[in-house]
Design a protein around this motif. Structure first.
Motif, PDB file in Angstrom:
ATOM      1  N   PRO A 167      12.808 -13.243  -3.594  1.00 23.51           N
ATOM      2  CA  PRO A 167      13.120 -12.125  -2.683  1.00 23.51           C
ATOM      3  C   PRO A 167      13.756 -12.838  -1.422  1.00 23.51           C
ATOM      4  CG  PRO A 167      10.830 -12.892  -3.028  1.00 23.51           C
ATOM      5  CD  PRO A 167      11.462 -13.711  -3.967  1.00 23.51           C
ATOM      6  N   ALA A 168      14.465 -11.955  -0.669  1.00 25.49           N
ATOM      7  CA  ALA A 168      15.264 -12.129   0.559  1.00 25.49           C
ATOM      8  C   ALA A 168      13.905 -12.460   1.698  1.00 25.49           C
ATOM      9  CB  ALA A 168      16.085 -11.265   0.996  1.00 25.49           C
ATOM     10  N   ARG A 224       7.227 -10.021   9.398  1.00 26.66           N
ATOM     11  CA  ARG A 224       7.075 -11.613   8.940  1.00 26.66           C
ATOM     12  C   ARG A 224       7.947 -11.790   7.326  1.00 26.66           C
ATOM     13  NH1 ARG A 224       5.823 -10.857  12.992  1.00 26.66           N
ATOM     14  NH2 ARG A 224       3.840 -11.742  14.338  1.00 26.66           N
ATOM     15  N   PRO A 225       8.534 -13.027   7.494  1.00 24.11           N
ATOM     16  CA  PRO A 225       9.337 -13.396   6.392  1.00 24.11           C
ATOM     17  C   PRO A 225       8.526 -12.982   5.049  1.00 24.11           C
ATOM     18  CG  PRO A 225       8.498 -15.472   7.484  1.00 24.11           C
ATOM     19  CD  PRO A 225       8.147 -14.278   8.221  1.00 24.11           C
ATOM     20  N   ALA A 226       9.306 -12.555   4.070  1.00 20.54           N
ATOM     21  CA  ALA A 226       8.846 -12.459   2.643  1.00 20.54           C
ATOM     22  C   ALA A 226       9.243 -13.766   1.698  1.00 20.54           C
ATOM     23  CB  ALA A 226       9.495 -11.300   1.974  1.00 20.54           C
ATOM     24  N   SER A 227       8.483 -13.551   0.793  1.00 18.21           N
ATOM     25  CA  SER A 227       8.542 -14.832  -0.215  1.00 18.21           C
ATOM     26  C   SER A 227       7.773 -14.448  -1.619  1.00 18.21           C
ATOM     27  CB  SER A 227       8.138 -16.323   0.326  1.00 18.21           C
ATOM     28  OG  SER A 227       6.851 -16.258   0.530  1.00 18.21           O
ATOM     29  N   THR A 276      18.046   0.887  -5.943  1.00 18.38           N
ATOM     30  CA  THR A 276      17.210   1.576  -5.011  1.00 18.38           C
ATOM     31  C   THR A 276      15.726   1.247  -5.488  1.00 18.38           C
ATOM     32  OG1 THR A 276      17.255   3.360  -6.437  1.00 18.38           O
ATOM     33  CG2 THR A 276      18.793   3.567  -4.567  1.00 18.38           C
ATOM     34  N   ARG A 277      15.344   0.958  -6.843  1.00 15.42           N
ATOM     35  CA  ARG A 277      14.163   0.487  -7.114  1.00 15.42           C
ATOM     36  C   ARG A 277      13.778  -0.822  -6.658  1.00 15.42           C
ATOM     37  NH1 ARG A 277      13.560  -1.109 -13.367  1.00 15.42           N
ATOM     38  NH2 ARG A 277      13.805   1.239 -13.506  1.00 15.42           N
ATOM     39  N   ALA A 278      14.791  -1.604  -6.571  1.00 15.39           N
ATOM     40  CA  ALA A 278      14.370  -2.933  -6.225  1.00 15.39           C
ATOM     41  C   ALA A 278      14.165  -3.059  -4.478  1.00 15.39           C
ATOM     42  CB  ALA A 278      15.608  -3.829  -6.243  1.00 15.39           C
ATOM     43  N   SER A 279      14.838  -2.020  -3.782  1.00 17.01           N
ATOM     44  CA  SER A 279      14.491  -1.896  -2.476  1.00 17.01           C
ATOM     45  C   SER A 279      12.959  -1.499  -2.027  1.00 17.01           C
ATOM     46  CB  SER A 279      15.329  -0.676  -1.557  1.00 17.01           C
ATOM     47  OG  SER A 279      16.580  -1.330  -1.661  1.00 17.01           O
ATOM     48  N   ASN A 280      12.777  -0.363  -2.964  1.00 15.35           N
ATOM     49  CA  ASN A 280      11.397   0.240  -2.914  1.00 15.35           C
ATOM     50  C   ASN A 280      10.281  -0.833  -3.079  1.00 15.35           C
ATOM     51  OD1 ASN A 280      11.819   2.628  -1.810  1.00 15.35           O
ATOM     52  ND2 ASN A 280      12.153   3.624  -3.882  1.00 15.35           N
ATOM     53  N   LEU A 281      10.637  -1.748  -4.178  1.00 16.94           N
ATOM     54  CA  LEU A 281       9.585  -2.671  -4.529  1.00 16.94           C
ATOM     55  C   LEU A 281       9.516  -3.643  -3.413  1.00 16.94           C
ATOM     56  CD1 LEU A 281      10.264  -2.742  -8.436  1.00 16.94           C
ATOM     57  CD2 LEU A 281       7.962  -2.329  -7.346  1.00 16.94           C
ATOM     58  N   TYR A 282      10.565  -3.824  -2.984  1.00 20.55           N
ATOM     59  CA  TYR A 282      10.631  -4.989  -1.867  1.00 20.55           C
ATOM     60  C   TYR A 282       9.800  -4.521  -0.661  1.00 20.55           C
ATOM     61  CZ  TYR A 282      12.262  -8.255   1.662  1.00 20.55           C
ATOM     62  OH  TYR A 282      12.483  -9.147   2.752  1.00 20.55           O
ATOM     63  N   ILE A 283       9.861  -3.596  -0.300  1.00 19.83           N
ATOM     64  CA  ILE A 283       9.296  -2.993   1.050  1.00 19.83           C
ATOM     65  C   ILE A 283       7.880  -2.644   0.589  1.00 19.83           C
ATOM     66  CG2 ILE A 283       9.043  -0.712   2.213  1.00 19.83           C
ATOM     67  CD1 ILE A 283      12.083  -0.309   1.865  1.00 19.83           C
ATOM     68  N   LEU A 284       7.438  -2.242  -0.507  1.00 15.34           N
ATOM     69  CA  LEU A 284       5.871  -2.478  -0.891  1.00 15.34           C
ATOM     70  C   LEU A 284       5.412  -3.585  -0.772  1.00 15.34           C
ATOM     71  CD1 LEU A 284       6.009   0.249  -3.668  1.00 15.34           C
ATOM     72  CD2 LEU A 284       4.984   0.523  -1.496  1.00 15.34           C
ATOM     73  N   GLY A 285       5.992  -4.739  -1.347  1.00 16.16           N
ATOM     74  CA  GLY A 285       5.418  -6.080  -1.357  1.00 16.16           C
ATOM     75  C   GLY A 285       5.603  -7.019  -0.315  1.00 16.16           C
ATOM     76  N   ARG A 286       6.433  -6.661   0.669  1.00 15.40           N
ATOM     77  CA  ARG A 286       6.771  -7.606   1.529  1.00 15.40           C
ATOM     78  C   ARG A 286       5.358  -7.572   2.710  1.00 15.40           C
ATOM     79  NH1 ARG A 286      11.072  -4.541   5.272  1.00 15.40           N
ATOM     80  NH2 ARG A 286       9.878  -2.778   5.918  1.00 15.40           N
ATOM     81  N   PRO A 287       5.319  -8.744   3.200  1.00 15.17           N
ATOM     82  CA  PRO A 287       4.135  -8.991   4.526  1.00 15.17           C
ATOM     83  C   PRO A 287       4.007  -7.672   5.248  1.00 15.17           C
ATOM     84  CG  PRO A 287       5.299 -11.048   4.157  1.00 15.17           C
ATOM     85  CD  PRO A 287       6.122 -10.113   3.365  1.00 15.17           C
TER      86      PRO A 287
END
Length: 414
Positions: free
Chosen positions: A47-48, A248-251, A384-395
């Motif tokens: 993840p970015a 905060r940075p995601a990983s 768009t799915r990846a964007s939503n999953l990223y937003i849900l999972g990031r710190p």
């Protein structure tokens, strides 16, 4: 207006990237820079650290004029398809005259020789590659060895001793292979990386460090100020603003619970349907889960890693599971068909002028938002799915207003 293309992740945008942009403009005599940038998940299966809109702001403030998104279907791929998707997108604009990438050596000729000989993957090369793979090593190692052997057998002595196994040489070769395969009219250039190599984890210079080293420093110190010597003022300002707003940075550890949810919901046959899951890896993964003593990413990766399954390969496989990427969407035929649209993330005044020109030169539809897509493109759906999953999972906390930004947000303008 002469334009040069660059293929980037900007995770984050640092002084080395700024140098690359300045040199790219200089050697190509370009007036504008078009960047093809990965979205929320990256080429090494990670993840970015920051979302694609924040990284677009860094890119535009740092010298890019037009930022277009490399779909996640290509952004999370090994070198061949990552390069193919990115070069195809630059070509599809019809407004990019050249593209410039960084390499360890700054030498273009050996890469061009190899690309011309390998573009159609001759049977002799395929046989050499199979031989190398049968030794049990990783695919990147086998590929670079096969390339060197094939060039030597073909009498291309001037290229056979070239270090194709270096990461940016590998990517550079695949950029040029894509260039050959699609019959691109863009002129390729390369410049040597300065003072810090790709994926170098140590910092050996006071101004330039790899993105890998900067992320490591940030995660260890949890302080943005540690980065400021290595990034342009514009990057420091953008990250500081995001930090003040709670970013905060995601990983990977941020996504461990959703990943485990996906893994624990799959039967072996269902897991095997995911892209990059092959050769019994589904059983290796599911057998490892009961042995986990901590619900953490690194211990899981350590249990799965072998000589054949490198860290990067495993991360790409787990990314496919997290994002629900199925083999049926990632056949060679579908990937070779290329991207079906040009998704604009941001632009400057020069970039806006390029966009106007692209209305008559582009060979693909230009999308300013997902909501304006003329048809339900599958790769856009995956984005768009990846964007939503990223937003849900990031710190940090997630509000409903942060979801579906692909459909609501206009391109960023600077």
């Amino acid at each position: 207006m002469r334009a040069v293309g660059v293929i980037v992740e900007y995770n984050p945008f640092h002084n080395g990237h700024y140098y690359h942009l300045q040199q790219s403009r200089k050697i190509t005599e370009a007036e504008a820079v078009v960047a093809v940038m990965s979205g929320h998940f990256l080429q090494r299966g990670e993840p970015a650290m920051a979302d694609k809109w924040t990284r677009t702001r860094m890119a535009l403030a740092g010298g890019c004029d037009l930022v277009i998104e490399l779909p996640v279907a290509y952004a999370t791929q090994a070198a061949e398809w990552f390069a193919y998707g990115a070069v195809s997108l630059l070509e599809a604009t019809g407004a990019v005259d050249s593209f410039c990438f960084g390499t360890e050596s700054g030498e273009l000729a050996p890469l061009q020789i190899a690309a011309k000989l390998l573009a159609k993957e001759p049977p002799a090369f395929q046989a050499l590659l199979r031989e190398q793979l049968e030794t049990g090593g990783s695919y990147p190692s086998a590929y670079s060895s096969a390339v060197a052997s094939f060039l030597k057998d073909s009498g291309a002595e001037e290229a056979s001793g070239f270090p194709f196994d270096r990461p940016n040489h590998t990517l550079g070769l695949h950029y040029l292979l894509a260039h050959e395969r699609i019959g691109s009219v863009m002129r390729p250039y390369t410049i040597a990386r300065e003072k810090s190599q790709y994926n170098q984890q140590t910092i050996t210079d006071g101004r330039i460090a790899s993105a890998t080293a900067l992320r490591k420093l940030l995660f260890e110190e949890q302080s943005l100020e540690e980065l400021f010597s290595f990034v342009p003022d514009s990057t420091a300002r953008i990250l500081s603003q995001s930090w003040s707003e709670g970013w905060r940075p995601a990983s990977w550890p941020s996504f461990m619970k959703p990943l485990l949810h996906r893994l624990l919901s799959c039967k072996p046959s269902e897991l095997a349907d995911h892209y990059e899951i092959a050769e019994g890896l589904e059983h290796r993964i599911l057998n490892a889960l009961p042995q986990l003593e901590q619900l953490q990413f690194e211990p899981l990766l350590a249990m799965l890693k072998t000589k054949r399954y490198t860290r990067t390969k495993l991360q790409r496989a787990l990314t496919s599971v997290l994002l629900g990427h199925l083999k049926s969407d990632f056949t060679r035929e579908k990937l070779a068909a290329g991207v079906q649209y040009i998704r604009v993330l941001g632009f400057t005044e020069r970039g806006q002028a390029l966009l106007k020109r692209m209305r008559s030169t582009a060979s693909l539809p230009i999308l300013l938002s997902a909501a304006r897509a003329p048809e339900p493109y599958r790769y856009l759906e995956l984005d768009t799915r990846a964007s939503n999953l990223y937003i849900l999972g990031r710190p940090g906390s997630c509000e409903a207003s942060q979801l579906f930004r692909d459909f609501r947000d206009a391109p960023i303008r600077i």
